[in-house]
Design an enzyme around this catalytic site. Structure first.
Site, PDB file in Angstrom:
ATOM      1  N   THR A  28       0.810  -1.175   0.016  1.00  0.00           N
ATOM      2  CA  THR A  28      -0.058   0.056  -0.116  1.00  0.00           C
ATOM      3  C   THR A  28       0.930   1.201   0.070  1.00  0.00           C
ATOM      4  O   THR A  28       0.519   2.233  -0.940  1.00  0.00           O
ATOM      5  CB  THR A  28      -0.819   0.079   1.156  1.00  0.00           C
ATOM      6  OG1 THR A  28      -1.822  -1.115   1.394  1.00  0.00           O
ATOM      7  CG2 THR A  28      -1.691   1.340   1.104  1.00  0.00           C
ATOM      8  N   VAL A 147       6.455   6.896  12.412  1.00  0.00           N
ATOM      9  CA  VAL A 147       5.723   7.009  13.643  1.00  0.00           C
ATOM     10  C   VAL A 147       4.538   8.038  13.158  1.00  0.00           C
ATOM     11  O   VAL A 147       4.884   9.055  12.657  1.00  0.00           O
ATOM     12  CB  VAL A 147       6.667   7.606  14.580  1.00  0.00           C
ATOM     13  CG1 VAL A 147       5.500   8.275  15.841  1.00  0.00           C
ATOM     14  CG2 VAL A 147       7.514   6.756  15.222  1.00  0.00           C
ATOM     15  N   GLY A 149       2.251   8.097  10.589  1.00  0.00           N
ATOM     16  CA  GLY A 149       2.164   8.184   9.361  1.00  0.00           C
ATOM     17  C   GLY A 149       2.397   9.641   8.910  1.00  0.00           C
ATOM     18  O   GLY A 149       3.668  10.306   8.824  1.00  0.00           O
ATOM     19  N   ILE A 151       1.984  12.467  10.360  1.00  0.00           N
ATOM     20  CA  ILE A 151       2.195  13.674  11.212  1.00  0.00           C
ATOM     21  C   ILE A 151       3.650  13.954  11.425  1.00  0.00           C
ATOM     22  O   ILE A 151       4.326  12.947  11.769  1.00  0.00           O
ATOM     23  CB  ILE A 151       1.683  13.429  12.552  1.00  0.00           C
ATOM     24  CG1 ILE A 151       0.140  13.123  12.571  1.00  0.00           C
ATOM     25  CG2 ILE A 151       1.636  14.328  13.807  1.00  0.00           C
ATOM     26  CD1 ILE A 151      -0.471  12.301  13.907  1.00  0.00           C
ATOM     27  N   GLY A 202     -10.892  -2.771   6.652  1.00  0.00           N
ATOM     28  CA  GLY A 202      -9.612  -2.358   5.980  1.00  0.00           C
ATOM     29  C   GLY A 202      -9.012  -1.582   7.188  1.00  0.00           C
ATOM     30  O   GLY A 202      -7.632  -1.307   7.125  1.00  0.00           O
ATOM     31  N   ASP A 216       2.625  -2.605  18.275  1.00  0.00           N
ATOM     32  CA  ASP A 216       2.857  -1.479  17.442  1.00  0.00           C
ATOM     33  C   ASP A 216       3.161  -0.265  17.852  1.00  0.00           C
ATOM     34  O   ASP A 216       4.094   0.495  17.525  1.00  0.00           O
ATOM     35  CB  ASP A 216       1.669  -1.235  16.247  1.00  0.00           C
ATOM     36  CG  ASP A 216       1.900  -0.488  15.355  1.00  0.00           C
ATOM     37  OD1 ASP A 216       2.457  -0.605  14.322  1.00  0.00           O
ATOM     38  OD2 ASP A 216       1.145   0.751  15.582  1.00  0.00           O
ATOM     39  N   LYS A 220       6.561   2.220  17.990  1.00  0.00           N
ATOM     40  CA  LYS A 220       6.700   3.770  17.864  1.00  0.00           C
ATOM     41  C   LYS A 220       6.988   4.698  18.945  1.00  0.00           C
ATOM     42  O   LYS A 220       7.809   5.617  18.948  1.00  0.00           O
ATOM     43  CB  LYS A 220       5.281   4.267  17.420  1.00  0.00           C
ATOM     44  CG  LYS A 220       4.825   3.487  16.045  1.00  0.00           C
ATOM     45  CD  LYS A 220       3.441   3.751  15.623  1.00  0.00           C
ATOM     46  CE  LYS A 220       3.076   3.086  14.176  1.00  0.00           C
ATOM     47  NZ  LYS A 220       1.448   3.068  14.012  1.00  0.00           N
TER      48      LYS A 220
END
Length: 443
Positions: A28, A147, A149, A151, A202, A216, A220
């Site tokens: 993706t 970390v 996305g 931002i 999704g 996850d 981060k």
């Protein structure tokens, strides 16, 4: 044949050499990066001050349909061929803390190539070593997309807030968990039902354990703590708890106490140590973190006298994450260097975890008990024996044959004291389930 972009004059009549890019991973995010480079490469090159040239790509499945037309871009069946290519920068979007992702990053840096990655697991485990290797070879290691996305929190901690003494970073770092908790609150449905919906839409993986169990977020947080406090990224001593035990009942009680439940990653300086933890927390309504809904991420950096800085945005998905990767590529093209974690790798201190006794908060406690005389008194006595005092309490009536819920908010106290009391209380035959303990956290 390679995808070519027009050379750009540098303003002196000379033409700068293009930045040659090799891309590993075409999922993706990688597919989005390739599409942006091919569709907007000339415009981006002008913004960077030099042409951008995608010279090689690699992925597991060469025949998979992708949004980007890669027919003119050389393909490498062996991903390590990217490190042996004539690329200037290798973009690693494979994932995983070891294996081929680590091998590619190390090989690329050894071969004199800059590295851009979105691999938070690799950075949490090997970040200090990769930063040292990059510095040894005079190269750049960048990871804004690892970390939160899109931002720009990595750049903010590494560059923008360096004048301040950051005392804490805390944030909603996993969009899957925030989506689930938001939907549980909105609909009253249990965790399992909302997780299934998130998978259909999704927002959650087929195997969601890394997200919902907190792993996850932990990866981060280790990266953010390194940037904020000048320590080597580390998971040592980090308390990690996910959201699988959160019930609609807890969410409803949180509202009664003026809170919402959020999965937070929190890192705080405690003297010479750093306390890192990932766990659900009660966040006061009306505060910035409490207002973050759906799959959004947010981070608060407590920057001493400058006050808190709040960052919010989409934390996952093709658009935001690919944008962060492209931003790092442009930084490399412009020659923006500097240490990966804001300090020379040799200056990063070994992480010293704060002792559990240093974790002082107020706590939300929920007990499911038999409705018999003396049970509340027994719970109160066990808490008092461990120096845990109660600020407020709710007790709900029951239908015939059903257990009673007793909910308490404690005054600030040691987490170890509360945990010790709950262990004793849970052993009682009047207590039907493991008591729930959630810290209260400023938002």
């Amino acid at each position: 044949m390679r995808a070519q972009f027009e050379a750009i004059p540098d303003g002196t009549g000379m033409t700068q050499a293009p930045l040659r890019i090799a891309l590993a991973g075409l999922g993706t995010i990688g597919g989005g990066v390739a599409q942006v480079l091919l569709a907007r490469g000339e415009e981006l090159g002008r913004r960077a001050g030099r042409p951008l040239q995608l010279v090689m790509v690699s992925a597991r499945d060469r025949n998979k349909r992708r949004p980007a037309d890669l027919q003119l871009v050389p393909w490498a069946d062996d991903v390590l061929e990217l490190a042996r290519s004539d690329a200037d920068v290798v973009v690693e979007l494979i994932g995983g803390e070891n294996g081929v992702a680590r091998a590619l990053c190390e090989a690329a840096l050894d071969a004199g190539k800059h590295v851009v990655t979105a691999n938070k697991a690799l950075l949490a485990h090997q970040g200090a070593q990769l930063a040292a290797l990059a510095e040894k070879n005079g190269l750049t290691l960048r990871f804004e997309a690892a970390v939160a996305g899109g931002i720009p929190i990595v750049k903010a901690l590494r560059e923008s807030l360096v004048a301040y003494d950051v005392g804490a970073v805390r944030g909603i770092l996993n969009g899957t968990c925030n989506f689930i908790l938001t939907q549980m609150e909105a609909t009253g449905r249990p965790f399992a039902d909302v997780l299934a919906e998130a998978q259909r839409l999704g927002f959650a993986e087929a195997d969601p354990s890394l997200d919902v169990e907190g792993g996850d977020t932990a990866h981060k947080l280790a990266v953010l703590a390194s940037l904020a406090f000048g320590i080597q990224p580390s998971l040592a001593g980090m308390a990690v708890k996910g959201i699988t035990h959160i019930t609609p009942q807890d969410i409803a009680f949180a509202r009664e106490f003026g809170c919402r439940i959020k999965l937070l990653g929190v890192a705080r300086r405690v003297g010479e140590t750093v306390d890192q933890r990932v766990q659900p927390a009660m966040v006061r309504l009306g505060t910035p973190l409490a207002d973050v809904d759906g799959a959004f991420n947010a981070v608060v950096a407590d920057a001493g006298e400058a006050g808190p800085y709040f960052f919010e945005g989409r934390g996952a998905g093709e658009g935001p994450t690919a944008s962060a990767v492209i931003a790092d590529i442009l930084d490399v093209a412009r020659g923006s260097g500097g240490p990966a974690f804001g300090r020379p790798a040799g200056a990063l201190k070994a992480h010293m975890p704060a002792p559990p006794s240093a974790r002082l908060w107020a706590f939300y406690l929920r007990f499911e008990v038999l409705d018999v005389p003396g049970v509340l008194a027994d719970i109160a006595r066990q808490l008092a024996d461990c120096d845990v005092s109660i600020e407020s309490m709710l007790q709900r009536g029951r239908a015939p044959g059903e257990p009673v819920s007793i909910v308490m908010i404690t005054h600030e106290c040691s987490e170890t004291s509360v945990a010790g009391a709950l262990k004793t209380i849970a052993a009682s035959d009047k207590v039907l389930h493991t008591p729930c303990m959630i810290p209260m956290e400023a938002g």
